[in-house]
Motif scaffolding. Structure first.
Motif, mmCIF file in Angstrom:
data_model
loop_
_atom_site.group_PDB
_atom_site.id
_atom_site.type_symbol
_atom_site.label_atom_id
_atom_site.label_comp_id
_atom_site.label_asym_id
_atom_site.label_seq_id
_atom_site.Cartn_x
_atom_site.Cartn_y
_atom_site.Cartn_z
ATOM 1 N N ALA A 29 -1.764 -121.502 78.624
ATOM 2 C CA ALA A 29 -0.539 -121.507 77.826
ATOM 3 C C ALA A 29 -0.690 -120.570 76.631
ATOM 4 N N ASP A 30 0.439 -120.176 76.060
ATOM 5 C CA ASP A 30 0.479 -119.366 74.848
ATOM 6 C C ASP A 30 1.079 -120.214 73.730
ATOM 7 N N ILE A 31 0.447 -120.183 72.556
ATOM 8 C CA ILE A 31 0.961 -120.931 71.396
ATOM 9 C C ILE A 31 1.184 -119.942 70.253
ATOM 10 N N THR A 32 2.376 -119.987 69.681
ATOM 11 C CA THR A 32 2.705 -119.107 68.561
ATOM 12 C C THR A 32 2.748 -119.916 67.264
ATOM 13 N N LEU A 33 1.984 -119.453 66.287
ATOM 14 C CA LEU A 33 1.944 -120.083 64.965
ATOM 15 C C LEU A 33 2.636 -119.184 63.953
ATOM 16 N N SER A 34 3.306 -119.795 62.978
ATOM 17 C CA SER A 34 3.858 -119.023 61.864
ATOM 18 C C SER A 34 3.701 -119.834 60.586
ATOM 19 N N TRP A 35 3.653 -119.169 59.452
ATOM 20 C CA TRP A 35 3.446 -119.839 58.159
ATOM 21 C C TRP A 35 4.137 -119.047 57.055
ATOM 22 N N ASN A 36 4.386 -119.776 55.964
ATOM 23 C CA ASN A 36 4.991 -119.136 54.795
ATOM 24 C C ASN A 36 3.885 -118.501 53.955
ATOM 25 N N PRO A 37 4.027 -117.261 53.506
ATOM 26 C CA PRO A 37 2.971 -116.618 52.708
ATOM 27 C C PRO A 37 2.879 -117.251 51.309
ATOM 28 N N PRO A 38 1.658 -117.373 50.751
ATOM 29 C CA PRO A 38 1.522 -117.892 49.378
ATOM 30 C C PRO A 38 1.998 -116.839 48.372
ATOM 31 N N THR A 39 2.457 -117.300 47.229
ATOM 32 C CA THR A 39 2.950 -116.386 46.184
ATOM 33 C C THR A 39 2.174 -116.520 44.875
ATOM 34 N N GLU A 40 1.305 -117.554 44.795
ATOM 35 C CA GLU A 40 0.554 -117.744 43.546
ATOM 36 C C GLU A 40 -0.812 -118.318 43.848
ATOM 37 N N ASN A 41 -1.697 -118.162 42.902
ATOM 38 C CA ASN A 41 -3.024 -118.748 43.022
ATOM 39 C C ASN A 41 -2.957 -120.238 42.748
ATOM 40 N N ALA A 42 -4.088 -120.909 43.004
ATOM 41 C CA ALA A 42 -4.130 -122.363 42.833
ATOM 42 C C ALA A 42 -3.883 -122.776 41.380
ATOM 43 N N ASP A 43 -4.184 -121.859 40.436
ATOM 44 C CA ASP A 43 -3.959 -122.204 39.026
ATOM 45 C C ASP A 43 -2.570 -121.846 38.540
ATOM 46 N N GLY A 44 -1.719 -121.395 39.504
ATOM 47 C CA GLY A 44 -0.346 -121.101 39.143
ATOM 48 C C GLY A 44 -0.081 -119.683 38.737
ATOM 49 N N THR A 45 -1.142 -118.845 38.646
ATOM 50 C CA THR A 45 -0.925 -117.446 38.298
ATOM 51 C C THR A 45 -0.403 -116.687 39.509
ATOM 52 N N PRO A 46 0.320 -115.568 39.271
ATOM 53 C CA PRO A 46 0.890 -114.816 40.419
ATOM 54 C C PRO A 46 -0.204 -114.249 41.321
ATOM 55 N N LEU A 47 0.084 -114.238 42.614
ATOM 56 C CA LEU A 47 -0.840 -113.682 43.616
ATOM 57 C C LEU A 47 -0.431 -112.242 43.910
ATOM 58 N N ASN A 48 -1.295 -111.274 43.503
ATOM 59 C CA ASN A 48 -0.947 -109.864 43.624
ATOM 60 C C ASN A 48 -1.857 -109.082 44.563
ATOM 61 N N ASP A 49 -2.967 -109.687 45.032
ATOM 62 C CA ASP A 49 -3.938 -108.919 45.827
ATOM 63 C C ASP A 49 -4.245 -109.594 47.162
ATOM 64 N N LEU A 50 -3.223 -110.223 47.769
ATOM 65 C CA LEU A 50 -3.412 -110.843 49.088
ATOM 66 C C LEU A 50 -3.699 -109.753 50.133
ATOM 67 N N ALA A 51 -4.717 -109.962 50.987
ATOM 68 C CA ALA A 51 -5.115 -108.966 52.006
ATOM 69 C C ALA A 51 -4.806 -109.408 53.425
ATOM 70 N N GLY A 52 -4.912 -110.714 53.730
ATOM 71 C CA GLY A 52 -4.658 -111.128 55.111
ATOM 72 C C GLY A 52 -4.923 -112.605 55.323
ATOM 73 N N TYR A 53 -4.954 -113.020 56.612
ATOM 74 C CA TYR A 53 -5.073 -114.418 56.989
ATOM 75 C C TYR A 53 -6.061 -114.562 58.143
#
Length: 449
Positions: A29-53
């Protein structure tokens, strides 16, 4: 970006959805996953250097045995997962420095085992053809047996050989439609019957004779059948007509390679007393008139070929000399006005020749089967044919710069290759090659040696 214990990437909810192909021989079988991208770090600061998953999964919750780096995408399809297991999935994110977040929420999906059912196709009848399936798998032919997942919708269709017809489905299919659709909810067995094409030949005879076999006969595609025509005592065959066209007063006729319906009709007339036949002779060329009337260069390439009338000291008479570029030039003798001979009564041909190089003689005849060229070669040659040309040998040792006499029974020569054909008219004498010719004649009976 620097990540510490208090500075982690934050992932939101993973939203999975499942796609399973309706027919995959690999049973996966084939399974397709999708997710919402994060926009901030765990401390609430903006996430500007995301590279991948990275996707982590396995068959136990929290125990991930496989990891896939999917780069910077938020939708990914994992292909060919074996059936019969529950799979658990989580996603992490990483930045440009290689720092990786913790796992997202875990999602799972059970891929149940799907039973397989057997599809068997068989063919019967005296014809031939192929049964194929959509989706592909069956090509019967060679492959008449397949195991398919439960619920698979299969459409079977057929193709027939040129000599066959489709007669119908049997087993778990019925009828004579061009296709049959089934659902694999159990083992299925389906038959396809192919029958040989058959054609009708109708034979009739007029009064005072018979044709055998008579009536209507069935002949398979490509088959043959021979008819014999026999007149009553005191009568003769006057004509045989096949499909509305005369084939002459033949006593037998064969339909071969039958691919359509046909008719044959035989007609008879009272015997006529034979006339008193004399050895009448028509001289078409003896060169003694000093001219070349009736001759023409009909294949004039190269264009310097010509015909002349000369005196030959060996024959002590005038003869025709043909001058050209060997077998590249052809010469033809007809009537003085260049019209065909149209000789319907004299079928014994005589001529003299003196050649020291290769030549070919063609006698133009109209037959009951159409135009033919009786083609004679100065060598030993088994009778053969190609299209309207019938090839015969005159023997060897003839190209010795001496005069030779030839006598041919044209009717007999024709029948060596086409025994049911007959000559209606002799129309002309043609020859390729440079040499000398004399005394071209037609006789009504075989001349003396």
């Amino acid at each position: 970006m620097h990540i510490s214990c208090s500075h982690r990437l934050k992932l939101l909810l993973i939203v999975p959805f499942l796609l399973i192909s309706a027919f995959q021989p690999a049973r996966a079988a084939d399974i397709t996953l999708s997710w919402n991208p994060p926009t901030e770090n765990a401390d609430g600061t903006p996430l500007n250097d995301l590279a991948g998953y990275r996707i982590y999964y396995g068959t136990m919750s929290g125990n991930y045995t496989t990891v896939i780096d999917v780069m910077n995408t938020t939708t990914y399809t994992i292909k060919n997962l074996p059936e019969g297991f529950t799979y658990y999935f989580a996603v992490t994110a990483y930045d440009i420095n290689g720092n990786e977040s913790g796992f997202s929420n875990e999602v799972s999906k059970n891929i149940p085992s799907i039973p397989l059912y057997r599809l068997t196709v068989f063919k019967n009848g005296d014809g031939s053809g192929i049964v194929s399936s959509s989706p592909s798998g069956i090509s019967c032919g060679a492959d008449c047996d397949e195991y398919l997942p439960a619920g698979t919708v299969v459409t079977l269709s057929y193709s027939t050989s040129l000599d066959s017809l489709f007669s119908g489905w049997s087993g778990d299919c019925a009828g004579t439609l061009s296709s049959c659709t089934i659902v694999m909810d159990s083992d299925k067995t389906i038959g396809a019957m192919f029958s040989k094409k058959s054609f009708s030949i109708t034979a009739t005879a007029g009064l005072n004779g018979m044709i055998s076999p008579s009536g209507t006969a069935a002949v398979s595609y490509g088959g043959s059948i021979t008819y014999t025509i026999m007149p009553d005592s005191g009568y003769e065959i006057s004509d045989v007509v096949v499909d509305g066209l005369s084939v002459g007063a033949v006593n037998a006729y064969t339909f071969s390679g039958v691919t359509s319906d046909h008719t044959i009709e035989a007609y008879f007339s009272p015997l006529q007393p034979y006339p008193d036949i004399r050895d009448d002779t028509t001289v078409y060329e003896d060169a003694e008139d000093g001219t070349t009337l009736g001759w023409e260069v009909y294949d004039n390439d190269p264009d310097w070929a010509y015909v002349s009338n000369i005196y030959d000291t060996d024959r002590q008479s005038r003869v025709i000399e043909l001058n050209g570029y060997g077998l590249y030039n052809g010469y033809r003798l007809r009537n003085p006005d260049l019209t065909p001979w149209n000789n319907s009564t004299q079928h014994y041909l005589e001529w003299y020749f003196n050649y020291d190089e290769m030549f070919m003689v063609f006698v133009d005849v109209e037959t009951s089967e159409g135009q033919r060229y009786l083609s004679y070669l100065p060598m030993n040659w088994e009778p053969s044919y190609s299209g309207s040309y019938i090839f015969l040998g005159l023997g060897d040792n003839l190209l010795n710069n001496g005069w030779h006499r030839v006598i041919r029974d044209l009717e007999a020569d024709l029948k060596t290759v086409e025994p049911l054909n007959r000559i209606l008219k002799v129309n002309g004498f043609l020859i390729y090659g440079s040499g000398r010719i004399d005394d071209i004649k037609l006789h009504s009976t075989m001349p003396l040696p």
